[in-house]
Design a protein around this motif. Sequence first.
Motif, PDB file in Angstrom:
ATOM      1  N   GLY A   1       0.859  -1.173  -0.004  1.00 52.78           N
ATOM      2  CA  GLY A   1       0.059  -0.022   0.029  1.00 52.78           C
ATOM      3  C   GLY A   1       0.788   1.147  -0.006  1.00 52.78           C
ATOM      4  O   GLY A   1       1.485   1.630   1.077  1.00 52.78           O
ATOM      5  N   TYR A   2       1.065   1.720  -1.223  1.00 51.00           N
ATOM      6  CA  TYR A   2       1.780   3.065  -1.326  1.00 51.00           C
ATOM      7  C   TYR A   2       1.075   4.231  -0.569  1.00 51.00           C
ATOM      8  O   TYR A   2       0.196   4.582  -0.561  1.00 51.00           O
ATOM      9  CB  TYR A   2       2.310   3.366  -2.700  1.00 51.00           C
ATOM     10  N   ASN A   3       2.088   4.949   0.088  1.00 47.06           N
ATOM     11  CA  ASN A   3       1.669   6.238   0.745  1.00 47.06           C
ATOM     12  C   ASN A   3       2.456   7.333   0.427  1.00 47.06           C
ATOM     13  O   ASN A   3       2.043   8.490   0.681  1.00 47.06           O
ATOM     14  CB  ASN A   3       1.677   6.168   2.277  1.00 47.06           C
ATOM     15  N   ARG A   4       3.135   6.929  -0.484  1.00 44.57           N
ATOM     16  CA  ARG A   4       4.191   8.151  -1.228  1.00 44.57           C
ATOM     17  C   ARG A   4       4.750   7.528  -2.261  1.00 44.57           C
ATOM     18  O   ARG A   4       5.410   6.729  -2.405  1.00 44.57           O
ATOM     19  CB  ARG A   4       5.306   8.611  -0.121  1.00 44.57           C
ATOM     20  N   VAL A   5       4.781   8.322  -3.518  1.00 45.69           N
ATOM     21  CA  VAL A   5       5.430   8.064  -4.709  1.00 45.69           C
ATOM     22  C   VAL A   5       5.640   9.212  -5.476  1.00 45.69           C
ATOM     23  O   VAL A   5       4.918  10.364  -5.262  1.00 45.69           O
ATOM     24  CB  VAL A   5       4.381   7.402  -5.715  1.00 45.69           C
ATOM     25  N   SER A   6       6.771   9.384  -6.116  1.00 42.99           N
ATOM     26  CA  SER A   6       7.219  10.500  -6.858  1.00 42.99           C
ATOM     27  C   SER A   6       8.087   9.870  -8.256  1.00 42.99           C
ATOM     28  O   SER A   6       8.587   8.744  -8.255  1.00 42.99           O
ATOM     29  CB  SER A   6       8.332  11.346  -6.112  1.00 42.99           C
ATOM     30  N   PHE A   7       8.032  10.716  -9.051  1.00 47.08           N
ATOM     31  CA  PHE A   7       8.479  10.412 -10.503  1.00 47.08           C
ATOM     32  C   PHE A   7       9.373  11.449 -10.962  1.00 47.08           C
ATOM     33  O   PHE A   7       9.329  12.802 -10.611  1.00 47.08           O
ATOM     34  CB  PHE A   7       7.625  10.309 -11.698  1.00 47.08           C
ATOM     35  N   ASN A   8      10.599  11.041 -11.583  1.00 50.55           N
ATOM     36  CA  ASN A   8      11.274  11.933 -12.219  1.00 50.55           C
ATOM     37  C   ASN A   8      12.247  12.926 -11.388  1.00 50.55           C
ATOM     38  O   ASN A   8      12.606  13.979 -11.712  1.00 50.55           O
ATOM     39  CB  ASN A   8      10.861  12.807 -13.329  1.00 50.55           C
ATOM     40  N   GLU A   9      12.540  12.535 -10.339  1.00 56.43           N
ATOM     41  CA  GLU A   9      13.173  13.285  -9.195  1.00 56.43           C
ATOM     42  C   GLU A   9      14.590  12.501  -9.047  1.00 56.43           C
ATOM     43  O   GLU A   9      14.421  11.264  -9.337  1.00 56.43           O
ATOM     44  CB  GLU A   9      12.585  13.404  -7.742  1.00 56.43           C
ATOM     45  N   ASN A  10      15.521  13.311  -8.523  1.00 53.98           N
ATOM     46  CA  ASN A  10      16.912  12.596  -8.126  1.00 53.98           C
ATOM     47  C   ASN A  10      16.679  11.444  -7.249  1.00 53.98           C
ATOM     48  O   ASN A  10      16.109  11.787  -6.298  1.00 53.98           O
ATOM     49  CB  ASN A  10      17.820  13.521  -7.873  1.00 53.98           C
ATOM     50  N   VAL A  11      17.271  10.445  -7.606  1.00 52.95           N
ATOM     51  CA  VAL A  11      17.283   9.318  -6.481  1.00 52.95           C
ATOM     52  C   VAL A  11      18.332   8.701  -6.047  1.00 52.95           C
ATOM     53  O   VAL A  11      19.343   8.889  -6.988  1.00 52.95           O
ATOM     54  CB  VAL A  11      16.423   8.064  -7.052  1.00 52.95           C
ATOM     55  N   GLU A  12      18.504   8.583  -4.833  1.00 54.07           N
ATOM     56  CA  GLU A  12      19.834   8.017  -4.656  1.00 54.07           C
ATOM     57  C   GLU A  12      19.757   6.633  -4.014  1.00 54.07           C
ATOM     58  O   GLU A  12      18.699   5.857  -3.410  1.00 54.07           O
ATOM     59  CB  GLU A  12      20.406   8.653  -3.115  1.00 54.07           C
ATOM     60  N   MET A  13      20.770   5.850  -4.286  1.00 51.81           N
ATOM     61  CA  MET A  13      20.783   4.151  -4.013  1.00 51.81           C
ATOM     62  C   MET A  13      21.855   3.728  -3.499  1.00 51.81           C
ATOM     63  O   MET A  13      22.888   3.038  -4.014  1.00 51.81           O
ATOM     64  CB  MET A  13      20.343   3.515  -5.495  1.00 51.81           C
ATOM     65  N   PRO A  14      21.842   4.407  -2.069  1.00 49.84           N
ATOM     66  CA  PRO A  14      23.260   3.844  -1.411  1.00 49.84           C
ATOM     67  C   PRO A  14      23.206   2.475  -1.088  1.00 49.84           C
ATOM     68  O   PRO A  14      22.381   1.518  -0.811  1.00 49.84           O
ATOM     69  CB  PRO A  14      22.894   4.679  -0.228  1.00 49.84           C
ATOM     70  N   PHE A  15      24.565   1.891  -1.390  1.00 50.01           N
ATOM     71  CA  PHE A  15      24.645   0.336  -1.168  1.00 50.01           C
ATOM     72  C   PHE A  15      26.072  -0.053  -0.832  1.00 50.01           C
ATOM     73  O   PHE A  15      26.996  -0.437  -1.789  1.00 50.01           O
ATOM     74  CB  PHE A  15      24.344  -0.299  -2.617  1.00 50.01           C
ATOM     75  N   SER A  16      26.650   0.371   0.315  1.00 45.59           N
ATOM     76  CA  SER A  16      28.032   0.099   0.811  1.00 45.59           C
ATOM     77  C   SER A  16      27.973  -1.230   1.781  1.00 45.59           C
ATOM     78  O   SER A  16      27.290  -1.278   2.265  1.00 45.59           O
ATOM     79  CB  SER A  16      28.543   1.219   1.580  1.00 45.59           C
ATOM     80  N   VAL A  17      28.977  -1.822   1.535  1.00 49.42           N
ATOM     81  CA  VAL A  17      29.154  -3.081   2.314  1.00 49.42           C
ATOM     82  C   VAL A  17      30.426  -3.098   3.287  1.00 49.42           C
ATOM     83  O   VAL A  17      31.621  -2.969   2.454  1.00 49.42           O
ATOM     84  CB  VAL A  17      29.272  -4.306   1.400  1.00 49.42           C
ATOM     85  N   SER A  18      30.386  -2.943   4.486  1.00 49.07           N
ATOM     86  CA  SER A  18      31.605  -2.944   5.334  1.00 49.07           C
ATOM     87  C   SER A  18      32.222  -4.390   5.425  1.00 49.07           C
ATOM     88  O   SER A  18      31.601  -5.442   4.952  1.00 49.07           O
ATOM     89  CB  SER A  18      31.018  -2.321   6.632  1.00 49.07           C
ATOM     90  N   SER A  19      33.394  -4.477   5.783  1.00 53.64           N
ATOM     91  CA  SER A  19      33.931  -5.672   6.004  1.00 53.64           C
ATOM     92  C   SER A  19      33.458  -6.593   7.190  1.00 53.64           C
ATOM     93  O   SER A  19      33.955  -7.673   7.159  1.00 53.64           O
ATOM     94  CB  SER A  19      35.468  -5.204   6.580  1.00 53.64           C
TER      95      SER A  19
END
Length: 260
Positions: free
Chosen positions: A236-254
Amino acid sequence: MWSRLILFVMLGVLMFASCKTKRKIAMPSTDVPTETNAANAASIKTFEMNNLDFYTFSGRAKTKIEMDGNIQDVTLNVRIERDKAIWLSVTAILGVEVARVMITPDSVKILNKLQGEYIAKPFTYIYNYTNRGITFTTLQDLLMANVSSNLLRTDNVQVASATDEFIVVGIKEQLSYQYRINQENRPFNFVLQEVGGINNLEAFYGNYVKTDGYNFPHNIALNIVGEDMSLKAQLGYNRVSFNENVEMPFSVSSRYKVIN
């Protein structure tokens, strides 16, 4: 529980698992015509023209996942950079993030934060669980409630019309599919099944709301049933947006253990 949940959020929620099912979702006959006539082609073109033509998508959905009788309420954050990446973040109670998933046309990465585990595989890894006809674009279309041009590009497709809906039935690369499409030329039901197999996924799309000109369903339900698992997911989506800058952080520590 969480290890399996994280795996099936990535594989189960986005596609059907390749395992024997206890029941089959009713499908139309797969005896479809071998040619696409002019009327079918015109209808298919109309459906494709009503697909969401976006650059980026960001959404937050309250999600109820029922798996093997266990129910979990989570928040699912979805970010998509069209044709490049799908990023998912799964948050449990008290706002604790339990997993991140990154899918690109070339790779699949899963970060299990609760158990400190990390999986990184080529995209072909999903073929251990799915038919090879599944592509990154197919997954993207499933999440965005778009009819899949990848599936529709086949001679084995037929379009039928009723009073208030269209039904599209086809076969592509050993995948049999059915779309039911509403009067606004947007799908409200999608069924996918392996030809000659018993693997099923069924998606329901409802509560369409126009946001920034994009007609997007705020309610999505996915049903999958298998011999070793059953999965239902209600978003159930309560927030959606289109064509805005999106960040996709995906760091993996040791500290994370790499799972092969």
